[in-house]
Design a protein around this motif. Structure first.
Motif, PDB file in Angstrom:
ATOM      1  N   ARG B 429       0.829  -1.207   0.000  1.00 44.59           N
ATOM      2  CA  ARG B 429       0.000   0.000   0.000  1.00 44.59           C
ATOM      3  C   ARG B 429       0.860   1.252   0.000  1.00 44.59           C
ATOM      4  O   ARG B 429       1.782   1.380   0.800  1.00 44.59           O
ATOM      5  CB  ARG B 429      -0.930   0.032   1.226  1.00 44.59           C
ATOM      6  N   ASN B 430       0.505   2.168  -0.903  1.00 41.14           N
ATOM      7  CA  ASN B 430       1.189   3.458  -0.978  1.00 41.14           C
ATOM      8  C   ASN B 430       0.266   4.588  -0.539  1.00 41.14           C
ATOM      9  O   ASN B 430       0.417   5.720  -0.962  1.00 41.14           O
ATOM     10  CB  ASN B 430       1.702   3.693  -2.410  1.00 41.14           C
ATOM     11  N   PHE B 431      -0.708   4.242   0.312  1.00 36.04           N
ATOM     12  CA  PHE B 431      -1.628   5.260   0.820  1.00 36.04           C
ATOM     13  C   PHE B 431      -0.854   6.363   1.550  1.00 36.04           C
ATOM     14  O   PHE B 431       0.180   6.095   2.163  1.00 36.04           O
ATOM     15  CB  PHE B 431      -2.610   4.644   1.830  1.00 36.04           C
ATOM     16  N   ILE B 432      -1.410   7.557   1.523  1.00 34.13           N
ATOM     17  CA  ILE B 432      -0.804   8.678   2.259  1.00 34.13           C
ATOM     18  C   ILE B 432      -0.688   8.284   3.739  1.00 34.13           C
ATOM     19  O   ILE B 432      -1.659   7.852   4.346  1.00 34.13           O
ATOM     20  CB  ILE B 432      -1.668   9.950   2.116  1.00 34.13           C
ATOM     21  N   GLY B 433       0.521   8.438   4.283  1.00 32.67           N
ATOM     22  CA  GLY B 433       0.724   8.177   5.703  1.00 32.67           C
ATOM     23  C   GLY B 433       0.916   6.722   6.068  1.00 32.67           C
ATOM     24  O   GLY B 433       1.179   6.396   7.222  1.00 32.67           O
ATOM     25  N   ARG B 434       0.798   5.838   5.112  1.00 35.11           N
ATOM     26  CA  ARG B 434       0.823   4.408   5.388  1.00 35.11           C
ATOM     27  C   ARG B 434       2.097   3.966   6.115  1.00 35.11           C
ATOM     28  O   ARG B 434       2.072   3.108   6.984  1.00 35.11           O
ATOM     29  CB  ARG B 434       0.685   3.644   4.070  1.00 35.11           C
ATOM     30  N   GLN B 435       3.243   4.535   5.729  1.00 36.95           N
ATOM     31  CA  GLN B 435       4.492   4.055   6.310  1.00 36.95           C
ATOM     32  C   GLN B 435       4.924   4.867   7.540  1.00 36.95           C
ATOM     33  O   GLN B 435       6.088   4.907   7.897  1.00 36.95           O
ATOM     34  CB  GLN B 435       5.592   3.980   5.250  1.00 36.95           C
ATOM     35  N   GLY B 436       3.954   5.496   8.190  1.00 32.94           N
ATOM     36  CA  GLY B 436       4.217   6.041   9.513  1.00 32.94           C
ATOM     37  C   GLY B 436       4.444   7.539   9.593  1.00 32.94           C
ATOM     38  O   GLY B 436       4.403   8.111  10.667  1.00 32.94           O
ATOM     39  N   SER B 437       4.696   8.190   8.468  1.00 39.43           N
ATOM     40  CA  SER B 437       4.788   9.646   8.467  1.00 39.43           C
ATOM     41  C   SER B 437       3.623  10.191   7.648  1.00 39.43           C
ATOM     42  O   SER B 437       3.453   9.803   6.497  1.00 39.43           O
ATOM     43  CB  SER B 437       6.102  10.110   7.843  1.00 39.43           C
ATOM     44  N   PRO B 438       2.849  11.110   8.239  1.00 39.06           N
ATOM     45  CA  PRO B 438       1.701  11.641   7.502  1.00 39.06           C
ATOM     46  C   PRO B 438       2.078  12.284   6.165  1.00 39.06           C
ATOM     47  O   PRO B 438       1.259  12.336   5.256  1.00 39.06           O
ATOM     48  CB  PRO B 438       1.132  12.689   8.463  1.00 39.06           C
ATOM     49  N   THR B 439       3.328  12.726   6.049  1.00 37.61           N
ATOM     50  CA  THR B 439       3.757  13.341   4.794  1.00 37.61           C
ATOM     51  C   THR B 439       4.693  12.425   3.997  1.00 37.61           C
ATOM     52  O   THR B 439       5.199  12.805   2.949  1.00 37.61           O
ATOM     53  CB  THR B 439       4.475  14.681   5.060  1.00 37.61           C
ATOM     54  N   GLY B 440       4.946  11.224   4.507  1.00 38.47           N
ATOM     55  CA  GLY B 440       5.852  10.284   3.844  1.00 38.47           C
ATOM     56  C   GLY B 440       5.286   9.808   2.507  1.00 38.47           C
ATOM     57  O   GLY B 440       4.088   9.923   2.251  1.00 38.47           O
ATOM     58  N   ARG B 441       6.186   9.293   1.664  1.00 37.73           N
ATOM     59  CA  ARG B 441       5.783   8.896   0.303  1.00 37.73           C
ATOM     60  C   ARG B 441       6.322   7.513  -0.026  1.00 37.73           C
ATOM     61  O   ARG B 441       7.476   7.215   0.252  1.00 37.73           O
ATOM     62  CB  ARG B 441       6.283   9.935  -0.696  1.00 37.73           C
ATOM     63  N   THR B 442       5.483   6.707  -0.660  1.00 39.38           N
ATOM     64  CA  THR B 442       5.812   5.303  -0.910  1.00 39.38           C
ATOM     65  C   THR B 442       5.764   4.993  -2.398  1.00 39.38           C
ATOM     66  O   THR B 442       4.819   5.398  -3.082  1.00 39.38           O
ATOM     67  CB  THR B 442       4.794   4.401  -0.181  1.00 39.38           C
ATOM     68  N   LEU B 443       6.773   4.265  -2.880  1.00 42.75           N
ATOM     69  CA  LEU B 443       6.755   3.745  -4.245  1.00 42.75           C
ATOM     70  C   LEU B 443       6.743   2.223  -4.156  1.00 42.75           C
ATOM     71  O   LEU B 443       7.682   1.627  -3.629  1.00 42.75           O
ATOM     72  CB  LEU B 443       8.006   4.186  -5.015  1.00 42.75           C
ATOM     73  N   LEU B 444       5.691   1.601  -4.653  1.00 44.59           N
ATOM     74  CA  LEU B 444       5.620   0.140  -4.619  1.00 44.59           C
ATOM     75  C   LEU B 444       6.324  -0.445  -5.828  1.00 44.59           C
ATOM     76  O   LEU B 444       6.185   0.060  -6.948  1.00 44.59           O
ATOM     77  CB  LEU B 444       4.155  -0.317  -4.625  1.00 44.59           C
ATOM     78  N   MET B 445       7.057  -1.511  -5.596  1.00 42.26           N
ATOM     79  CA  MET B 445       7.760  -2.204  -6.686  1.00 42.26           C
ATOM     80  C   MET B 445       8.190  -3.579  -6.194  1.00 42.26           C
ATOM     81  O   MET B 445       7.975  -3.923  -5.028  1.00 42.26           O
ATOM     82  CB  MET B 445       8.961  -1.370  -7.154  1.00 42.26           C
ATOM     83  N   SER B 446       8.821  -4.370  -7.063  1.00 42.29           N
ATOM     84  CA  SER B 446       9.270  -5.702  -6.670  1.00 42.29           C
ATOM     85  C   SER B 446      10.491  -5.582  -5.752  1.00 42.29           C
ATOM     86  O   SER B 446      11.180  -4.562  -5.754  1.00 42.29           O
ATOM     87  CB  SER B 446       9.641  -6.511  -7.913  1.00 42.29           C
ATOM     88  N   PRO B 447      10.769  -6.640  -4.955  1.00 44.13           N
ATOM     89  CA  PRO B 447      11.922  -6.590  -4.057  1.00 44.13           C
ATOM     90  C   PRO B 447      13.257  -6.358  -4.796  1.00 44.13           C
ATOM     91  O   PRO B 447      14.133  -5.659  -4.271  1.00 44.13           O
ATOM     92  CB  PRO B 447      11.931  -7.958  -3.384  1.00 44.13           C
ATOM     93  N   ALA B 448      13.410  -6.936  -5.977  1.00 42.45           N
ATOM     94  CA  ALA B 448      14.652  -6.736  -6.728  1.00 42.45           C
ATOM     95  C   ALA B 448      14.785  -5.273  -7.145  1.00 42.45           C
ATOM     96  O   ALA B 448      15.873  -4.682  -7.095  1.00 42.45           O
ATOM     97  CB  ALA B 448      14.683  -7.648  -7.954  1.00 42.45           C
ATOM     98  N   MET B 449      13.663  -4.661  -7.542  1.00 41.11           N
ATOM     99  CA  MET B 449      13.675  -3.241  -7.905  1.00 41.11           C
ATOM    100  C   MET B 449      13.989  -2.372  -6.684  1.00 41.11           C
ATOM    101  O   MET B 449      14.660  -1.341  -6.794  1.00 41.11           O
ATOM    102  CB  MET B 449      12.317  -2.837  -8.490  1.00 41.11           C
ATOM    103  N   VAL B 450      13.499  -2.787  -5.519  1.00 46.92           N
ATOM    104  CA  VAL B 450      13.801  -2.036  -4.289  1.00 46.92           C
ATOM    105  C   VAL B 450      15.309  -2.101  -4.016  1.00 46.92           C
ATOM    106  O   VAL B 450      15.947  -1.077  -3.721  1.00 46.92           O
ATOM    107  CB  VAL B 450      13.018  -2.594  -3.073  1.00 46.92           C
TER     108      VAL B 450
END
Lengths: 213, 478
Positions: B429-450
Motif C-alpha cells: 500500500r502506498n496510501f498517504i501516511g501508510r508508512q508512519g509519516s503523515p507526509t511520507g511517500r511510498t513507491l511500490l515495486m518488486s523486491p529486486a527493484m527495491v
C-alpha cells in the motif's frame, strides 16, 4: 463527541431511520489508513478512537487544525457522512468505522463502498448506503450551501430525504434486513445453529475423524 | 453447470441460509493476531461465550513487533499491552500461539502456509485484509473486521453474501527482471482499485500455472488492493509439492487422500464465471507506483500519466497524488532520488523475495543517502536466509538485517518514515501516511527493484541496471 444510544447494546436493536444533518467529505478512494492512521490502533478497546478519525488530514504536524469538514464548525454534530467512490478501501480494520461511529457518524452515504468496510459497518449496525455519482454531487453541494439541511435516511423505503428532495439509495438486501430486524450483531443468530455447525465441521474432509477418507 | 473452485468451497462450507438472505459459512481455519483480536475477545467475555473451535484457531504476533530490539517488555508500552492481551487470551482459551521467540512467529499470512495450516479446499478467515494471500493454495481467504472475528471465535462461522467470480486469465512469458509483483500491479492498474468490489478473483492461465507458490502468494495477497476481498489459484502439483512434509499438512497415506480431495475442488475446465479479464505479460515491464493508491502504477519506462489522459473519475485522486508525491504529470519515475528502501511484508517478505534482493545487493553498497531495511516476513524465512548467508550479503552491502514482522509496511512498530521521505518499498500500500509519516511517500515495486533502487540511490530499471543480472521470474538463475 456523541454516542449512539443503541451502539452498546446487543440484541434486537432495530435500525430503520437515521435523521440529522450531513457532513460532506469529498474524494474518491478514501482509505482506512486515512480514516484511522495505524499508530492510533495500538489499543485494546475501541473506546477512545473517535478523536483520531481522519487525524492526519485534520491536523498539521504541529497539531493545528487544517481545513477539513470534520473540523468545520458548521458541520459540528452532523451524523451522516457523504463521500464518493470506493469509500473505506484498504485495510480490514474495524477501527475505521468504529472511529467514525465514535466521532458521531451514524450512517455513511457514498457512491460505492469497499467491501470489507461495508461489512464492518453492517456488523456494527451502521447503515452504509450507495447513491449515484450525480446524486452524491447534488447532495454534497446542497449540504455545503446549507449545512443545517435536514437529512432523513429511511431503510424501509430505501429513500433519503434532503429538505424537499428525495432520492432512492441502494443497500445490500441482507444488510438492510439485518438492520431493520435488529439482527446485525450476528453472533447469536449464527450460534443458534450450533448443532448444524458441529455437523458441518465433522463433514469436512479435512476435519473429519478419518481425514480425507 | 460446471463449478469453479470458489463456488465448490462455498457450497461445501455452507451451514445454511440466514433469514437476512446471507449464507452462514463455516470457517475451517481462523488466524488471529494482536491488533484486531483483543476487542473481539472482550466481546466474548462480556457475553460469557467460549471459543467454539480453539483447535482450529491459531495466533501469532506480527504488526507491532519491533524488528531491532525485541526485548520484553517492549519500549512501547502500548505495543506491550497488546501482546500481553494476546498472550492472555490465547492462554485462557487454549489457542496455539506462535509468540515472539517461537521459531514459527511471523506475519500471519506467512506462517499459515509455512506450517502447512493453509490447505486447498479450506475457508480461512483472519482480521486482516491480506488474508486473500491464502488463496494461492486453492483456499478461500476472507479478510474480516473485529465483529466478525467475534463471530468466528464464538461460532466458527461468518454471515456473508456470496460474491461473483471473475477469472483473470494470464498468458505469456515474463521477461528478465519482471516478477509476480509486476503482474499483480498491472492487474490492479488495469481494473482499478475498486474494480474487484463484489468479486472473488480466480487467477488462471499458463503464466499463473508456471509460478512458484511464493509468487502465487504475492499475487493473491494484493487482490484486496484491486477491491477483491478474495483471490485464489487452483491447486496443482506445485501446491502439493509445497505442502508435503509441512508440520500441519497431512502425512503418509493421508497425504495421497488429501491430494485426491484437493484435485476435486479445483475449477472444472468448463467452469462458469461471472466475468473474465485477460492479460498478456509478454511485454510487461517492471512496474512502479507513482501515486497514492496501488492502482496508480506504470511500467518503469513510462511517464506519470497526464491529467488530460485520465478518465474523469480518476482525476480527483490523480491531482491529490501529484500534490502529495510532489511529482509532475508527464514526468518519468526513473532517476527519482529515494531516502529509504524497504524489503519485506506479507506481499514480498518470503525467501525467494530475499534471494532476489540479495542477488542484486551482492558485492554492491547501499547508496550513502539511503537507509535500507530488510525485514524477513517470518522467523522461518529469517532462519533460512541466515543458513544461506543472505543476512551477511545484506549486511555487507549496508542493508539493516532485522527480525520478523510487518514493520514498515504499516509502521505500527518503531520502523517509520520521517517527514517527506520517499521510500522504495516491496509492500502493498502506498496510501498517504501508510508508512508512519503523515507526509511520507511510498513507491511500490518488486523486491529486486527495491534493492536496485537502494544501491543506486534512485529509482532505476532493473533491466539496464546490470546486463546479465541473471534472474528469471522464479528467482533461480537462468
Amino acid at each position: 463527541m456523541k454516542k449512539r444510544a443503541h451502539a452498546k447494546e446487543h440484541d434486537t436493536q432495530r435500525v430503520s431511520r437515521i435523521v440529522g444533518t450531513a457532513l460532506p467529505l469529498r474524494g474518491n478512494d478514501i482509505d482506512t489508513d486515512q480514516i484511522i492512521p495505524a499508530r492510533f490502533m495500538k489499543v485494546v478497546t475501541f473506546d477512545g478512537l473517535g478523536q483520531y478519525a481522519f487525524y492526519d488530514v485534520r491536523f498539521d504536524e504541529n497539531g493545528q487544525e487544517n481545513r477539513h469538514p470534520f473540523n468545520e464548525r458548521e458541520y459540528k454534530g452532523a451524523n451522516i457522512l457523504i463521500s464518493n467512490s470506493n469509500f473505506g478501501c484498504g485495510s480490514s480494520r474495524e477501527h475505521a468505522p468504529q472511529a467514525l461511529m465514535r466521532f458521531g457518524i451514524e450512517a455513511v452515504v457514498a457512491e460505492s463502498l469497499a467491501e470489507i468496510f461495508a461489512g464492518n459497518c453492517a456488523a456494527m449496525g451502521v447503515p452504509a448506503v450507495r447513491m449515484t455519482r450525480d446524486q452524491i454531487e447534488e447532495l454534497q453541494t446542497a449540504v455545503e450551501a446549507d449545512p443545517g439541511l435536514q437529512i432523513e435516511i429511511d431503510l424501509l423505503s430505501e429513500s433519503l430525504k434532503a429538505g424537499a428532495r428525495e432520492y432512492r439509495f441502494h443497500i445490500s438486501s441482507s444488510y438492510r434486513s439485518a438492520l431493520l430486524n435488529g439482527s446485525w450483531d450476528s453472533t447469536a443468530v449464527l450460534l443458534s445453529q450450533s448443532e448444524a455447525i458441529r455437523r458441518k465441521g465433522k463433514s469436512l474432509p479435512y476435519l473429519n475423524e478419518n481425514p480425507f477418507k | 453447470m460446471s463449478k469453479n473452485l470458489f463456488n465448490k468451497i462455498w457450497d461445501l462450507h455452507k451451514v445454511g441460509a440466514l433469514p437476512t438472505g446471507q449464507d452462514q459459512l463455516f470457517i475451517g481455519l481462523h488466524l488471529i493476531h494482536e491488533v484486531t483480536s483483543p476487542q473481539a475477545f472482550q466481546m466474548l467475555e462480556e457475553r460469557g461465550l467460549p471459543v467454539m473451535y480453539p483447535e482450529r484457531t491459531f495466533a501469532t504476533v506480527d504488526h507491532i513487533v519491533p524488528t531491532a530490539n525485541q526485548a520484553r517488555p517492549f519500549e512501547d508500552s502500548l505495543a506491550e499491552e497488546m501482546l500481553l492481551a494476546l498472550e492472555q487470551n490465547t492462554e485462557k482459551h487454549g489457542i496455539e500461539f506462535f509468540g515472539l521467540g517461537s521459531e514459527h512467529q511471523g506475519i500471519v499470512h506467512m506462517i499459515g502456509p509455512e506450517l502447512g495450516l493453509t490447505q486447498p479446499g479450506m475457508t480461512i478467515a483472519c482480521g486482516d485484509s491480506h488474508t486473500s494471500t491464502h488463496g494461492a493454495f486453492g483456499a478461500i481467504g476472507f479478510g474480516i473486521g473485529t465483529s466478525q472475528i467475534r463471530d468466528v471465535l464464538a461460532s466458527q462461522c461468518i454471515a456473508i453474501n456470496r460474491p461473483r467470480v471473475r477469472k483473470i486469465d494470464v498468458s505469456g512469458t515474463l521477461g528478465p527482471g519482471v516478477f509476480a509483483k509486476d503482474i499483480v500491479l498491472k492487474i490492479i492498474a488495469s481494473l482499478g482499485v475498486h474494480g474487484g468490489i463484489g468479486y472473488a478473483y480466480e487467477y488462471a492461465g499458463e503464466t499463473i500455472r508456471r509460478l512458484s507458490m511464493e509468487e502465487r502468494m504475492t499475487i493473491c495477497n494484493m487482490s484486496i488492493e484491486g477491491g477483491a476481498r478474495v483471490g485464489y489459484i487452483n491447486p496443482d502439483r506445485t501446491t502439493f509439492e509445497y505442502l508435503k512434509g509441512r508440520a500441519y499438512a497431512p502425512a503418509n497415506s493421508a497425504f495421497d487422500d488429501a491430494v485426491a480431495f484437493w484435485n476435486s475442488i479445483a475449477s472444472e475446465e468448463d467452469a462458469e464465471y461471472d466475468d473474465v479479464f485477460e492479460l498478456n505479460v509478454d511485454e510487461l515491464e517492471p512496474m512502479v507506483t507513482w501515486g497514492i493508491n496501488p492502482g496508480q502504477a506504470i511500467g518503469i519506462t513510462e511517464n506519470i500519466p497526464r491529467l488530460s489522459s485520465l478518465a474523469e473519475e480518476q482525476r480527483e485522486v490523480a491531482k491529490k497524488a501529484y500534490a502529495h508525491m510532489d511529482f509532475e504529470e508527464g514526468s518519468p519515475m526513473r532517476g527519482r532520488k529515494i531516502d529509504v528502501a524497504f524489503v519485506g511484508s506479507c506481499t514480498n517478505g518470503r525467501i525467494s523475495d530475499l534471494r532476489e534482493a540479495a542477488e542484486l545487493a551482492k558485492g554492491r553498497r547501499v547508496h550513502p543517502d539511503v537507509k535500507a531495511l530488510v525485514v524477513p516476513g517470518s522467523a522461518q524465512v529469517a532462519a533460512q536466509a541466515e543458513r544461506e548467508g543472505l543476512d551477511k550479503v545484506f549486511a555487507e552491502a549496508g542493508f539493516q538485517w532485522r527480525g520478523a514482522g510487518c514493520s514498515m509496511c504499516l509502521a505500527m512498530n518503531p520502523d517509520k518514515l520521517q517527514g517527506r521521505e520517499l521510500c522504495a518499498s516491496s509492500s502493498n500500500r502506498n496510501f498517504i501516511g501508510r508508512q508512519g509519516s503523515p507526509t511520507g511517500r511510498t513507491l511500490l515495486m518488486s523486491p529486486a527493484m527495491v534493492a536496485a533502487a537502494a544501491v543506486s540511490g534512485e529509482v532505476v530499471d532493473i533491466r539496464d541496471f546490470t546486463p546479465g543480472y541473471g534472474l528469471n521470474h522464479g528467482g533461480e538463475r537462468v
